[in-house]
Write a protein that holds these residues in place. Structure first.
Motif, PDB file in Angstrom:
ATOM      1  N   LEU A  34       1.109  -1.481   0.104  1.00 11.02           N
ATOM      2  CA  LEU A  34       0.074  -0.187  -0.379  1.00 11.02           C
ATOM      3  C   LEU A  34       0.941   0.906  -0.178  1.00 11.02           C
ATOM      4  O   LEU A  34       0.264   2.082  -1.120  1.00 11.02           O
ATOM      5  CB  LEU A  34      -0.932  -0.102   0.982  1.00 11.02           C
ATOM      6  CG  LEU A  34      -1.685   0.866   1.381  1.00 11.02           C
ATOM      7  CD1 LEU A  34      -2.813   1.870  -0.337  1.00 11.02           C
ATOM      8  CD2 LEU A  34      -2.999   0.949   2.186  1.00 11.02           C
ATOM      9  N   ASP A  35       2.361   1.003   0.755  1.00  8.92           N
ATOM     10  CA  ASP A  35       3.441   2.846   0.917  1.00  8.92           C
ATOM     11  C   ASP A  35       3.654   2.586  -0.145  1.00  8.92           C
ATOM     12  O   ASP A  35       3.084   4.252  -1.035  1.00  8.92           O
ATOM     13  CB  ASP A  35       4.311   1.568   1.980  1.00  8.92           C
ATOM     14  CG  ASP A  35       4.459   3.527   2.249  1.00  8.92           C
ATOM     15  OD1 ASP A  35       4.283   4.804   2.714  1.00  8.92           O
ATOM     16  OD2 ASP A  35       5.642   3.332   1.907  1.00  8.92           O
ATOM     17  N   GLN A  36       3.557   1.394  -1.439  1.00  8.40           N
ATOM     18  CA  GLN A  36       4.853   1.571  -2.566  1.00  8.40           C
ATOM     19  C   GLN A  36       3.314   2.481  -3.826  1.00  8.40           C
ATOM     20  O   GLN A  36       3.694   3.515  -4.275  1.00  8.40           O
ATOM     21  CB  GLN A  36       5.304   0.995  -3.135  1.00  8.40           C
ATOM     22  CG  GLN A  36       6.757   0.002  -1.611  1.00  8.40           C
ATOM     23  CD  GLN A  36       7.935   0.812  -2.197  1.00  8.40           C
ATOM     24  OE1 GLN A  36       8.282   1.769  -2.912  1.00  8.40           O
ATOM     25  NE2 GLN A  36       7.665   1.819  -0.434  1.00  8.40           N
ATOM     26  N   TRP A  37       2.313   1.900  -3.058  1.00  9.05           N
ATOM     27  CA  TRP A  37       0.580   1.931  -4.395  1.00  9.05           C
ATOM     28  C   TRP A  37       1.012   3.676  -3.985  1.00  9.05           C
ATOM     29  O   TRP A  37       0.900   4.392  -5.035  1.00  9.05           O
ATOM     30  CB  TRP A  37       0.305   1.409  -4.356  1.00  9.05           C
ATOM     31  CG  TRP A  37      -0.850   2.369  -5.065  1.00  9.05           C
ATOM     32  CD1 TRP A  37      -0.873   1.504  -6.293  1.00  9.05           C
ATOM     33  CD2 TRP A  37      -2.437   2.654  -4.419  1.00  9.05           C
ATOM     34  NE1 TRP A  37      -2.542   1.569  -6.599  1.00  9.05           N
ATOM     35  CE2 TRP A  37      -3.722   2.991  -5.886  1.00  9.05           C
ATOM     36  CE3 TRP A  37      -2.415   3.226  -3.417  1.00  9.05           C
ATOM     37  CZ2 TRP A  37      -3.800   3.694  -6.089  1.00  9.05           C
ATOM     38  CZ3 TRP A  37      -3.194   4.410  -3.741  1.00  9.05           C
ATOM     39  CH2 TRP A  37      -4.259   4.019  -4.861  1.00  9.05           C
ATOM     40  N   VAL A  38       0.656   4.585  -2.824  1.00  9.49           N
ATOM     41  CA  VAL A  38       0.466   5.610  -2.968  1.00  9.49           C
ATOM     42  C   VAL A  38       1.433   6.730  -2.677  1.00  9.49           C
ATOM     43  O   VAL A  38       1.353   8.031  -4.019  1.00  9.49           O
ATOM     44  CB  VAL A  38       0.482   5.793  -1.149  1.00  9.49           C
ATOM     45  CG1 VAL A  38       0.504   7.284  -0.717  1.00  9.49           C
ATOM     46  CG2 VAL A  38      -0.945   5.614  -0.173  1.00  9.49           C
ATOM     47  N   LYS A  39       2.784   6.345  -3.080  1.00 12.25           N
ATOM     48  CA  LYS A  39       3.803   6.774  -2.782  1.00 12.25           C
ATOM     49  C   LYS A  39       3.654   6.629  -4.987  1.00 12.25           C
ATOM     50  O   LYS A  39       4.722   7.632  -5.501  1.00 12.25           O
ATOM     51  CB  LYS A  39       5.801   6.527  -2.993  1.00 12.25           C
ATOM     52  CG  LYS A  39       5.430   6.638  -1.055  1.00 12.25           C
ATOM     53  CD  LYS A  39       6.745   6.084  -0.888  1.00 12.25           C
ATOM     54  CE  LYS A  39       7.278   5.956   0.642  1.00 12.25           C
ATOM     55  NZ  LYS A  39       8.302   5.034   0.568  1.00 12.25           N
ATOM     56  N   LYS A  40       3.689   5.405  -5.896  1.00 11.12           N
ATOM     57  CA  LYS A  40       3.682   6.345  -7.043  1.00 11.12           C
ATOM     58  C   LYS A  40       1.916   6.770  -7.858  1.00 11.12           C
ATOM     59  O   LYS A  40       2.798   6.822  -9.132  1.00 11.12           O
ATOM     60  CB  LYS A  40       3.586   4.401  -7.425  1.00 11.12           C
ATOM     61  CG  LYS A  40       4.253   4.243  -6.995  1.00 11.12           C
ATOM     62  CD  LYS A  40       5.056   2.687  -7.285  1.00 11.12           C
ATOM     63  CE  LYS A  40       6.731   2.464  -7.227  1.00 11.12           C
ATOM     64  NZ  LYS A  40       5.973   0.454  -7.410  1.00 11.12           N
ATOM     65  N   LEU A  56      -6.881   6.015   5.423  1.00 10.27           N
ATOM     66  CA  LEU A  56      -7.592   6.857   5.209  1.00 10.27           C
ATOM     67  C   LEU A  56      -6.697   7.268   3.698  1.00 10.27           C
ATOM     68  O   LEU A  56      -5.452   7.939   4.524  1.00 10.27           O
ATOM     69  CB  LEU A  56      -8.146   7.796   6.111  1.00 10.27           C
ATOM     70  CG  LEU A  56      -9.295   7.913   6.496  1.00 10.27           C
ATOM     71  CD1 LEU A  56      -8.924   9.036   7.540  1.00 10.27           C
ATOM     72  CD2 LEU A  56     -10.591   7.173   5.576  1.00 10.27           C
ATOM     73  N   LEU A  57      -7.040   7.636   3.248  1.00  7.08           N
ATOM     74  CA  LEU A  57      -6.756   7.401   1.242  1.00  7.08           C
ATOM     75  C   LEU A  57      -7.359   8.622   1.369  1.00  7.08           C
ATOM     76  O   LEU A  57      -8.269   9.144   1.110  1.00  7.08           O
ATOM     77  CB  LEU A  57      -6.637   6.396   0.960  1.00  7.08           C
ATOM     78  CG  LEU A  57      -5.827   5.425   0.737  1.00  7.08           C
ATOM     79  CD1 LEU A  57      -5.900   4.508  -0.926  1.00  7.08           C
ATOM     80  CD2 LEU A  57      -4.509   5.297   1.084  1.00  7.08           C
ATOM     81  N   TYR A  58      -5.988   9.755   1.068  1.00  4.08           N
ATOM     82  CA  TYR A  58      -6.173  11.218   0.769  1.00  4.08           C
ATOM     83  C   TYR A  58      -6.290  11.495  -0.663  1.00  4.08           C
ATOM     84  O   TYR A  58      -5.436  10.877  -1.383  1.00  4.08           O
ATOM     85  CB  TYR A  58      -6.113  12.348   1.862  1.00  4.08           C
ATOM     86  CG  TYR A  58      -6.544  12.167   3.367  1.00  4.08           C
ATOM     87  CD1 TYR A  58      -7.634  13.040   3.033  1.00  4.08           C
ATOM     88  CD2 TYR A  58      -5.531  11.226   3.585  1.00  4.08           C
ATOM     89  CE1 TYR A  58      -8.150  13.240   4.461  1.00  4.08           C
ATOM     90  CE2 TYR A  58      -6.029  10.873   5.190  1.00  4.08           C
ATOM     91  CZ  TYR A  58      -7.304  11.950   6.054  1.00  4.08           C
ATOM     92  OH  TYR A  58      -7.368  11.981   6.887  1.00  4.08           O
ATOM     93  N   PHE A  59      -7.513  12.751  -1.992  1.00  2.00           N
ATOM     94  CA  PHE A  59      -6.986  12.609  -2.761  1.00  2.00           C
ATOM     95  C   PHE A  59      -7.156  13.579  -3.200  1.00  2.00           C
ATOM     96  O   PHE A  59      -8.192  14.485  -2.651  1.00  2.00           O
ATOM     97  CB  PHE A  59      -8.438  11.814  -3.243  1.00  2.00           C
ATOM     98  CG  PHE A  59      -8.325  10.529  -3.777  1.00  2.00           C
ATOM     99  CD1 PHE A  59      -8.119   9.426  -4.225  1.00  2.00           C
ATOM    100  CD2 PHE A  59      -9.776   9.495  -2.125  1.00  2.00           C
ATOM    101  CE1 PHE A  59      -7.609   8.566  -3.879  1.00  2.00           C
ATOM    102  CE2 PHE A  59      -9.167   8.705  -2.554  1.00  2.00           C
ATOM    103  CZ  PHE A  59      -9.075   7.433  -2.810  1.00  2.00           C
ATOM    104  N   ASP A  60      -6.732  14.120  -3.648  1.00  2.00           N
ATOM    105  CA  ASP A  60      -6.439  15.580  -3.704  1.00  2.00           C
ATOM    106  C   ASP A  60      -6.833  16.364  -5.154  1.00  2.00           C
ATOM    107  O   ASP A  60      -7.502  17.430  -4.901  1.00  2.00           O
ATOM    108  CB  ASP A  60      -4.122  16.111  -5.430  1.00  2.00           C
ATOM    109  CG  ASP A  60      -3.299  15.596  -4.079  1.00  2.00           C
ATOM    110  OD1 ASP A  60      -3.371  15.306  -2.886  1.00  2.00           O
ATOM    111  OD2 ASP A  60      -2.610  15.342  -4.847  1.00  2.00           O
ATOM    112  N   GLU A  61      -8.189  15.353  -5.943  1.00  6.71           N
ATOM    113  CA  GLU A  61      -8.697  15.841  -6.737  1.00  6.71           C
ATOM    114  C   GLU A  61     -10.373  14.801  -6.112  1.00  6.71           C
ATOM    115  O   GLU A  61     -10.192  14.086  -5.723  1.00  6.71           O
ATOM    116  CB  GLU A  61      -8.544  15.698  -8.008  1.00  6.71           C
ATOM    117  CG  GLU A  61      -7.641  16.538  -8.665  1.00  6.71           C
ATOM    118  CD  GLU A  61      -7.332  15.959 -10.451  1.00  6.71           C
ATOM    119  OE1 GLU A  61      -8.212  17.086 -11.064  1.00  6.71           O
ATOM    120  OE2 GLU A  61      -6.267  15.358 -10.389  1.00  6.71           O
ATOM    121  N   SER A  62     -11.447  15.930  -6.482  1.00  4.01           N
ATOM    122  CA  SER A  62     -13.005  15.189  -5.896  1.00  4.01           C
ATOM    123  C   SER A  62     -13.312  14.785  -7.162  1.00  4.01           C
ATOM    124  O   SER A  62     -14.594  14.288  -6.870  1.00  4.01           O
ATOM    125  CB  SER A  62     -13.418  16.123  -4.950  1.00  4.01           C
ATOM    126  OG  SER A  62     -13.765  17.155  -5.982  1.00  4.01           O
TER     127      SER A  62
END
Length: 125
Positions: A34-40, A56-62
Motif C-alpha cells: 500500500l505504501d509503495q502504491w501511494v508513493k507512485k 484513510l487515503l486522501y485524494f487531491d482532486e474530488s
C-alpha cells in the motif's frame, strides 16, 4: 468490605500479552505494498498507519464526487470496496483495508488506479 483486587500480571503473562501484539508478517507486507502504491499514484496521500489494518487515503482532486459516490462508482466499475470518508465526517478521502490476501490487495489497488485514471481523463475532456 474492601473491593476485590485485580490480579497482577505475572511476568510470563506479560510476555504472552506482548507476543499477541506483534504484527503478522502478511500485514507488514501488505502495508508496504500500500505504501509503495501511494508513493507512485499521483494525487493520493495518506498517513502511514503505525498499527491497525486500515488507512484513510486522501485524494487531491474530488472529481466533482462526494466520497460516497466515489466509493459506489469504484465498487460498480472496478469491484474494489472502500469506505467513504463521509462515514467518518471527512470528504476527499476513503478508508482502505489491507488485511486481505496480497493478491486481493494488489487487484484492488490496480482497480483503484484504473478508476482514478478514468476520472482524470474525464476531467481533462
Amino acid at each position: 468490605p474492601e473491593p476485590p483486587r485485580k490480579p497482577r500480571l505475572q511476568p510470563q503473562n506479560r510476555r504472552q500479552k506482548q507476543t499477541r501484539l506483534k504484527v503478522p508478517p502478511r500485514l507488514r507486507e501488505n502495508l508496504e505494498i500500500l505504501d509503495q502504491w501511494v508513493k507512485k499514484e499521483p494525487g493520493v496521500s495518506y498517513v502511514k498507519p503505525a498499527a491497525g489494518t486500515t488507512a484513510l487515503l486522501y485524494f487531491d482532486e474530488s472529481f466533482g464526487l462526494k466520497s460516497a459516490d466515489f466509493c459506489r462508482r469504484l465498487l460498480e466499475e472496478e469491484g474494489a470496496l472502500m469506505t467513504p470518508g463521509s462515514c467518518f465526517g471527512e470528504e476527499g478521502c476513503a478508508r482502505i483495508g489491507y488485511a486481505c490476501s496480497r493478491e486481493e490487495l494488489e487487484k484492488g489497488l490496480a482497480g483503484l488506479s484504473r478508476f482514478l485514471n478514468h476520472l482524470r481523463q474525464n476531467v481533462r475532456e
